[in-house]
Write a protein that holds these residues in place. Structure first.
Motif, PDB file in Angstrom:
ATOM      1  N   LEU A 145       0.630  -0.999   0.264  1.00 56.93           N
ATOM      2  CA  LEU A 145      -0.148   0.164   0.444  1.00 56.93           C
ATOM      3  C   LEU A 145       0.764   1.219   0.092  1.00 56.93           C
ATOM      4  O   LEU A 145       0.587   1.976  -0.859  1.00 56.93           O
ATOM      5  N   ASP A 146       1.699   1.354   0.674  1.00 52.76           N
ATOM      6  CA  ASP A 146       2.472   1.945   0.910  1.00 52.76           C
ATOM      7  C   ASP A 146       2.882   2.690  -0.358  1.00 52.76           C
ATOM      8  O   ASP A 146       3.868   3.569  -0.762  1.00 52.76           O
ATOM      9  N   ALA A 147       3.344   1.394  -1.261  1.00 52.38           N
ATOM     10  CA  ALA A 147       4.619   2.100  -2.294  1.00 52.38           C
ATOM     11  C   ALA A 147       3.365   2.801  -3.796  1.00 52.38           C
ATOM     12  O   ALA A 147       3.696   3.172  -4.534  1.00 52.38           O
ATOM     13  N   GLY A 148       2.284   2.614  -3.444  1.00 56.98           N
ATOM     14  CA  GLY A 148       1.285   2.593  -4.396  1.00 56.98           C
ATOM     15  C   GLY A 148       0.473   4.378  -3.667  1.00 56.98           C
ATOM     16  O   GLY A 148      -0.401   5.077  -4.286  1.00 56.98           O
ATOM     17  N   LEU A 149       0.891   4.770  -2.625  1.00 63.60           N
ATOM     18  CA  LEU A 149       0.594   6.237  -2.448  1.00 63.60           C
ATOM     19  C   LEU A 149       2.124   7.417  -3.038  1.00 63.60           C
ATOM     20  O   LEU A 149       2.910   6.859  -2.921  1.00 63.60           O
ATOM     21  N   PRO A 150       1.044   8.725  -2.581  1.00 65.54           N
ATOM     22  CA  PRO A 150      -0.262   9.448  -2.642  1.00 65.54           C
ATOM     23  C   PRO A 150      -1.339   8.823  -3.634  1.00 65.54           C
ATOM     24  O   PRO A 150      -1.199   8.906  -4.716  1.00 65.54           O
ATOM     25  N   ILE A 151      -2.604   9.380  -3.237  1.00 68.01           N
ATOM     26  CA  ILE A 151      -3.507   8.878  -4.418  1.00 68.01           C
ATOM     27  C   ILE A 151      -4.009  10.424  -4.418  1.00 68.01           C
ATOM     28  O   ILE A 151      -5.005  10.305  -3.204  1.00 68.01           O
ATOM     29  N   ALA A 152      -4.560  10.731  -5.193  1.00 71.07           N
ATOM     30  CA  ALA A 152      -5.138  11.997  -5.743  1.00 71.07           C
ATOM     31  C   ALA A 152      -6.788  11.866  -5.314  1.00 71.07           C
ATOM     32  O   ALA A 152      -7.135  10.544  -6.169  1.00 71.07           O
ATOM     33  N   CYS A 153      -7.349  12.010  -4.523  1.00 73.15           N
ATOM     34  CA  CYS A 153      -8.830  12.096  -4.452  1.00 73.15           C
ATOM     35  C   CYS A 153      -9.850  13.142  -4.474  1.00 73.15           C
ATOM     36  O   CYS A 153      -8.757  14.359  -4.612  1.00 73.15           O
TER      37      CYS A 153
END
Length: 177
Positions: A145-153
């Protein structure tokens, strides 16, 4: 793998902000480790749970909620970090947290429904990914999960969902702003 249902196995309602931008990263983990995911709840940040008893929730309540939310502008946020409640709940944290905290406080005051039945001293806006017995089984998930962050929402909608103890369904979708 967890079994589907409401996390408390009781009939209840919730007010939440859906976070579709996070689904690609979290869906498979939530389906395996968060009982509300296979029961029909999307990736989300909870504002109030439980809200009103589903059998007592009427159109007037939903109308009042909609009227309150139309005064709140839609807002941008990012999922920026992985967090834990103890070592038993793995979650993603949004930034900024202020809009979520303001919405929760407004709803709790307006409807007399404190978040999580006032069980916790502090409200921590978060997107639950999974429940673990001691965190060990989700440690690798946390790394991914950490590797896939950040996520703009973007928060532009609030959902009222109702759980019957086994399944959740959307009772009403309400727009912010």
């Amino acid at each position: 793998m967890t079994s589907a249902g409401t996390s408390s196995a009781r009939v209840q309602s919730a007010v939440l902000v859906p976070v579709p931008a996070a689904e690609t990263l979290v869906e498979r983990w939530r389906l395996d480790h968060d009982p509300v995911a296979p029961a029909g709840v999307p990736a989300h940040i909870t504002l109030i749970v439980p809200w009103l008893p589903p059998d007592e929730m009427g159109d007037d309540d939903l109308g009042e909620l909609g009227a309150a939310l139309v005064e709140v502008p839609a807002f941008e946020f990012s999922l920026t970090h992985v967090g834990w409640f103890g070592r038993s709940v793995l979650w993603l944290g949004p930034e900024p947290t202020a809009p979520f905290l303001a919405l929760t406080a407004m709803l709790a005051e307006r409807f007399g429904t404190p978040p999580w039945d006032d069980e916790f001293d502090d409200v921590v806006p978060h997107l639950t990914v999974g429940h673990a017995s001691d965190g060990v089984e989700l440690a690798k998930v946390a790394e991914e999960l950490d590797a896939g962050l950040p996520i703009a929402c973007r928060a532009d909608e609030v959902w009222v969902m109702v759980g019957d103890g086994a399944r959740w369904s959307v009772r009403r979708r309400l727009r912010l702003g």
